[in-house]
Write a protein that holds these residues in place. Structure first.
Motif, mmCIF file in Angstrom:
data_model
loop_
_atom_site.group_PDB
_atom_site.id
_atom_site.type_symbol
_atom_site.label_atom_id
_atom_site.label_comp_id
_atom_site.label_asym_id
_atom_site.label_seq_id
_atom_site.Cartn_x
_atom_site.Cartn_y
_atom_site.Cartn_z
ATOM 1 N N ALA A 199 47.311 46.971 21.792
ATOM 2 C CA ALA A 199 47.085 48.539 22.064
ATOM 3 C C ALA A 199 46.725 48.532 23.517
ATOM 4 C CB ALA A 199 45.784 49.066 21.214
ATOM 5 N N CYS A 217 58.517 45.714 19.273
ATOM 6 C CA CYS A 217 57.997 45.769 17.933
ATOM 7 C C CYS A 217 58.794 45.473 16.760
ATOM 8 C CB CYS A 217 57.333 47.395 17.828
ATOM 9 S SG CYS A 217 58.512 48.832 18.278
ATOM 10 N N PHE A 228 54.375 55.321 22.463
ATOM 11 C CA PHE A 228 53.670 55.706 21.105
ATOM 12 C C PHE A 228 53.807 55.010 19.993
ATOM 13 C CE2 PHE A 228 53.556 58.370 17.336
ATOM 14 C CZ PHE A 228 52.244 58.744 17.153
ATOM 15 N N VAL A 229 55.153 54.449 19.827
ATOM 16 C CA VAL A 229 55.340 53.653 18.427
ATOM 17 C C VAL A 229 54.706 52.323 18.375
ATOM 18 C CG1 VAL A 229 57.046 52.477 16.965
ATOM 19 C CG2 VAL A 229 57.790 54.551 18.091
ATOM 20 N N SER A 230 54.737 51.518 19.514
ATOM 21 C CA SER A 230 54.132 50.291 19.599
ATOM 22 C C SER A 230 52.453 50.371 19.758
ATOM 23 C CB SER A 230 54.500 49.426 20.845
ATOM 24 O OG SER A 230 54.102 48.333 20.867
ATOM 25 N N LEU A 231 52.215 51.387 20.345
ATOM 26 C CA LEU A 231 50.706 51.716 20.235
ATOM 27 C C LEU A 231 50.132 52.056 18.930
ATOM 28 C CD1 LEU A 231 48.146 52.145 22.147
ATOM 29 C CD2 LEU A 231 48.826 54.570 22.316
ATOM 30 N N THR A 232 51.003 52.741 18.191
ATOM 31 C CA THR A 232 50.532 53.042 16.968
ATOM 32 C C THR A 232 50.659 51.690 15.914
ATOM 33 O OG1 THR A 232 51.599 55.224 16.710
ATOM 34 C CG2 THR A 232 51.322 54.339 14.614
ATOM 35 N N GLU A 233 51.534 50.931 16.193
ATOM 36 C CA GLU A 233 51.579 49.759 15.422
ATOM 37 C C GLU A 233 50.278 49.055 15.538
ATOM 38 O OE1 GLU A 233 54.050 45.177 15.220
ATOM 39 O OE2 GLU A 233 54.329 46.810 16.947
ATOM 40 N N LEU A 235 47.436 50.079 16.571
ATOM 41 C CA LEU A 235 46.289 50.830 16.270
ATOM 42 C C LEU A 235 45.863 50.746 14.988
ATOM 43 C CD1 LEU A 235 46.218 53.843 18.581
ATOM 44 C CD2 LEU A 235 44.726 52.046 18.863
ATOM 45 N N LEU A 236 47.230 50.680 14.077
ATOM 46 C CA LEU A 236 47.232 50.830 12.683
ATOM 47 C C LEU A 236 46.615 49.375 12.207
ATOM 48 C CD1 LEU A 236 50.678 52.329 11.351
ATOM 49 C CD2 LEU A 236 48.395 53.214 11.081
#
Length: 247
Positions: A199, A217, A228-233, A235-236
């Motif tokens: 992140a 990712c 956003f997508v990689s950050l979301t991965e 952070l999840l």
């Protein structure tokens, strides 16, 4: 674009004992679906194919002719018929959407079978864990390509290159263990570590340095933009680790 009843299409495609050209089949289906009177010409040997290419001064088959005028290969035919042609260099979120939608449906199905409802706390947990496993599989399909792309922005991998090769194994391990709530003493710190580093790395590269990069990712050959997508991965993964630690 639809053909009139008089429009004739001549398609020349490779149909051999050990090879049937897939683009030839696509072209044949497309022409028939548009109502053309299709004359399907088979090129049954390599020699016959090479002779055809020399005669018409083309580099590839299949080749389509409509009312005697050469249109070209499969992509040219799609353009002629007003169909979109995929740009191999265009950015896309399709691979990530496929992963997340599939993981969500799997989680809901598993929850329905075990919890009696598709919507439950376990469904959310499984969604994250399934997503981690699927994304890890995508990376492990071509570990070398993933590592090469990952090294472009991950801060830990830049300091210690082997980390780039270890990352997808850690993601898979944490995801598998989290599916069954197994060995939380291992899955939680692994997910927390790689998710946090990931992140921070993505945020720094995209939102601080303002770099335009491709995301690793879903593997090293994707055209998914980093952001956003990689950050979301990541952070999840962090959220799942925190949740399992306090639950």
């Amino acid at each position: 674009m639809h053909a009139s009843t008089k429009d004739r299409a001549d398609l020349y495609r490779m149909v051999m004992d050990k090879h049937i050209c897939p683009f030839g089949l696509k072209s044949l289906h497309l022409l028939k679906s548009k109502g053309y009177d299709v004359h399907d010409h088979w090129l049954t040997t390599r020699a016959e194919t090479e002779a055809f290419k020399r005669e018409h001064d083309v580099d590839t088959t299949p080749q389509t002719f409509i009312n005697g005028r050469r249109i070209g290969g499969h992509d040219a035919l799609r353009k002629h018929l007003g169909k979109p042609v995929k740009d191999p260099d265009a950015v896309t979120y399709t691979p990530v959407l496929a992963v997340f939608i599939t993981a969500a449906l799997m989680a809901m199905a598993a929850s329905w079978a075990t919890q009696g409802s598709p919507l439950s706390v376990r469904a959310v947990e499984w969604f994250i864990a399934f997503s981690m496993c699927i994304l890890a599989i995508q990376k492990l399909r071509d570990l070398e390509s993933f590592a090469t792309m990952f090294l472009g922005y991950d801060l830990a991998a830049r300091r210690w290159v082997p980390y780039a090769y270890m990352y997808p194994f850690g993601e898979a391990l944490a995801g598998i263990l989290m599916i069954g709530h197994l060995a939380p003493w291992l899955s939680i710190p692994v997910a927390l570590l790689i998710g946090s580093i990931g992140a921070v790395s993505v945020f720094y590269a995209v939102y601080v340095q303002k770099r335009e990069l491709k995301c690793a990712c879903v593997g090293g050959n994707s055209n998914v933009p980093l952001g956003f997508v990689s950050l979301t991965e990541n952070l999840l993964m962090v959220a799942m680790a925190v949740w399992m630690a306090i639950a």
